[in-house]
Design an enzyme around this catalytic site. Structure first.
Site, short mmCIF file in Angstrom:
data_model
loop_
_atom_site.label_atom_id
_atom_site.label_comp_id
_atom_site.label_asym_id
_atom_site.label_seq_id
_atom_site.Cartn_x
_atom_site.Cartn_y
_atom_site.Cartn_z
N ALA A 63 1.03 -1.06 -0.05
CA ALA A 63 -0.01 0.04 -0.12
C ALA A 63 0.81 1.36 0.15
CB ALA A 63 -0.86 0.01 1.51
N GLY A 102 -0.22 -6.10 0.00
CA GLY A 102 -1.02 -5.78 -1.06
C GLY A 102 -0.29 -6.36 -2.45
N GLU A 105 -0.60 -9.79 -2.56
CA GLU A 105 -1.94 -10.16 -2.77
C GLU A 105 -2.46 -9.88 -4.16
OE1 GLU A 105 -4.73 -9.29 1.14
OE2 GLU A 105 -3.65 -7.49 0.42
N GLU A 125 1.44 -7.61 7.35
CA GLU A 125 0.46 -6.73 7.79
C GLU A 125 0.33 -6.84 9.45
OE1 GLU A 125 -1.09 -7.19 3.53
OE2 GLU A 125 -0.03 -8.46 5.35
#
Length: 298
Positions: A63, A102, A105, A125
């Site tokens: 992110a 992310g 992901e 995270e």
């Protein structure tokens, strides 16, 4: 400002390249660019398959730190990831450097993954008081198994390419780190030739005979610490949802748990400490030392 995401055609391959230095953070501009490039590739009748790659030092460190604490801007990452996974044309990811948070992901939503031999992969995270919030707790166990996924999520530590390949997180490994584009395209084309393979449709495998009982034992061993950090317990809950619910329902549960962590004061304190370390690093660099290439990993 230059577009951080470009689409070029190489034969029947639509090559989508993300380039947003220093760590290819998944900002709103990048997310919008990915959706636009994917749409263009899908609309092009001469594109049969797609290769997603990044320029610079890594695939993506996650992110954008500048968006922390601000209202989400569309498209949010889960929407981008869903669009990629549902692509009717095969999507292959080329991964080098780090793929974190992310960024990983995003890679897991692709139908296949190729990696440089020195790449690293992680979902850190938990170190910020969060759990993966864009499908990481749902797709990772479908790729590497329940037990390995929980260990990776709870530790927050990255793994290398060799282990990622052994576990099944990546489908192929290049011979060298700086693989020429022609070689990357050739390797990726082989995988793309097998057709689409949505991660969401893969079977979730557990090594043990009683995975729900095992998860319950893990949750009990993670009794809420004095710090009040919710993330480890919420990660176990998200994996329980992966085992007991259809994918979309489990994905929605993951998002609920992610938002619970996001609202916790413990998460806020960890993020503030993370941001402070980033400011300290920049101050050191202004004085002639330090490393300004800190990227967030959430």
């Amino acid at each position: 400002m230059c577009n951080p995401v470009t689409l070029t055609r190489h034969g029947n391959c639509g090559l989508i390249t993300l380039f947003s230095p220093p760590v290819n953070a998944l900002s709103q501009a990048v997310r919008s660019g990915l959706v636009a490039a994917l749409d263009a590739a899908l609309e092009d009748p001469q594109v049969a398959w797609i290769l997603l790659q990044s320029g610079g030092r890594c695939f993506s460190a996650g992110a954008d730190i500048k968006e922390f604490g601000k209202p989400p801007q569309s498209p949010v990452l889960p929407e981008v990831i869903d669009a990629i996974e549902r692509s009717p044309k095969p999507v292959v990811a080329w991964l080098h450097g780090v793929s974190l948070g992310g960024g990983l992901e995003l890679a897991m939503a692709c139908h296949y993954r190729l990696a440089a031999p020195d790449a690293r992969f992680g979902l850190p995270e938990v170190k910020l008081g969060l759990i993966p919030g864009a499908g990481g707790t749902q797709r990772l166990p479908r790729l590497i198994g329940l037990e390995a996924a929980l260990e990776m999520i709870l530790s927050g530590e990255p793994i290398g390419t060799r282990q990622a390949h052994e576990l099944g997180l990546v489908d192929g490994v290049a011979d060298q780190g700086h693989t020429p584009e022609a070689a990357r395209l050739a390797m990726a084309a082989e995988l793309a030739g097998q057709g689409v393979r949505p991660t969401r449709e893969r079977e979730l495998v557990a090594t043990g005979q009683a995975p729900l009982a095992w998860l319950a034992a893990q949750r009990e061993s993670l009794a809420l610490p004095a710090s009040g950090d919710l993330a480890p317990l919420k990660a176990v809950e998200a994996l329980e949802a992966a085992m007991t619910h259809p994918f979309d329902k489990a994905l929605a549960r993951e998002r609920e748990l992610f938002l619970e962590c996001l609202a916790s004061p413990q998460r806020q304190a960890k993020v503030e400490a993370f941001l402070a370390r980033g400011r300290d690093s920049r101050s050191l660099n202004a004085g002639g030392g330090g490393d300004t290439t800190r990227g967030t990993t959430a």
